[in-house]
Structure formats: C-alpha cells, structure tokens
Design a protein around this motif. Structure first.
Motif, PDB file in Angstrom:
ATOM      1  N   UNK A  90      19.546   8.009  41.662  1.00  0.00           N
ATOM      2  CA  UNK A  90      18.482   8.773  42.299  1.00  0.00           C
ATOM      3  C   UNK A  90      17.122   8.218  41.884  1.00  0.00           C
ATOM      4  N   UNK A  91      16.243   8.063  42.858  1.00  0.00           N
ATOM      5  CA  UNK A  91      14.898   7.570  42.575  1.00  0.00           C
ATOM      6  C   UNK A  91      14.093   8.678  41.913  1.00  0.00           C
ATOM      7  N   UNK A  92      13.546   8.374  40.735  1.00  0.00           N
ATOM      8  CA  UNK A  92      12.758   9.332  39.967  1.00  0.00           C
ATOM      9  C   UNK A  92      11.274   9.072  40.155  1.00  0.00           C
ATOM     10  N   UNK A  93      10.906   7.801  40.215  1.00  0.00           N
ATOM     11  CA  UNK A  93       9.493   7.425  40.309  1.00  0.00           C
ATOM     12  C   UNK A  93       9.394   6.087  41.016  1.00  0.00           C
ATOM     13  N   UNK A  94       8.333   5.914  41.806  1.00  0.00           N
ATOM     14  CA  UNK A  94       8.121   4.650  42.513  1.00  0.00           C
ATOM     15  C   UNK A  94       6.775   4.077  42.119  1.00  0.00           C
ATOM     16  N   UNK A  95       6.774   2.808  41.737  1.00  0.00           N
ATOM     17  CA  UNK A  95       5.551   2.050  41.479  1.00  0.00           C
ATOM     18  C   UNK A  95       5.352   1.150  42.690  1.00  0.00           C
ATOM     19  N   UNK A 105      18.573   8.827  47.111  1.00  0.00           N
ATOM     20  CA  UNK A 105      19.549   8.016  46.395  1.00  0.00           C
ATOM     21  C   UNK A 105      19.613   6.628  46.995  1.00  0.00           C
ATOM     22  N   UNK A 106      19.832   5.640  46.123  1.00  0.00           N
ATOM     23  CA  UNK A 106      20.012   4.260  46.552  1.00  0.00           C
ATOM     24  C   UNK A 106      21.239   3.679  45.856  1.00  0.00           C
ATOM     25  N   UNK A 107      21.836   2.689  46.498  1.00  0.00           N
ATOM     26  CA  UNK A 107      22.881   1.911  45.833  1.00  0.00           C
ATOM     27  C   UNK A 107      22.193   0.789  45.085  1.00  0.00           C
TER      28      UNK A 107
END
Length: 82
Positions: free
Chosen positions: A8-13, A43-45
């Motif tokens: 799961x993506x928590x934070x994006x820079x 979610x990402x693989x």
C-alpha cells in the motif's frame, strides 16, 4: 521465476517519483517510473524496487489473502521440521 508483492502506498515524493509503501508493517521506497495514476492509499505490485502495476482494491485484497495463506503454510511447514 519472478515474484511481485502487493504493498500500500503510504507517501509519494512526486519530485523524485518515489513512493513509500507498506508491506504489512515493513516500509520500503519504490520507484514509480512504470505506473501512472498512483495516489496514497492505493495498492501496487512491487518487483525489484519498482511499482509495476496499480491494483484495484479487490485485486489487492485477494492477493493479500493469498500471501497470508502462503505464509501460514510455510510457517506450519517450518514447525513440522522442528
């Protein structure tokens, strides 16, 4: 054989095109060069440090359930060997 794991993506820079993702409590940074339309909470693989696919919520849930079953089976196998 290649194995990709859901996270799961928590934070994006967005400046560096990197996301912090969560693998059930373990966090890691992954590159987002191969995917579009990512956002926190999705979610990402992940394979070899790259997000390779954005997953639907249903696909993520199914994949996480399959991983849980696999890990439980491996744990039971380890306990039998003791």
């Amino acid at each position: 054989m290649c194995i990709a794991a859901p996270a799961q993506i928590v934070e994006i820079d967005s400046e560096d095109n990197i996301a912090t993702v969560d693998f059930g409590g373990v966090r890691q940074q992954v590159k987002l060069d191969l995917v579009d339309d990512v956002e926190e909470g999705k979610y990402v693989l992940v394979h070899s440090g790259y997000a390779i696919e954005v997953m639907s919520d249903e696909a993520a849930r199914e994949s996480l359930e399959a991983w849980d079953e696999l890990l439980k089976a491996l744990e039971e196998e380890d306990n039998l060997e003791l």
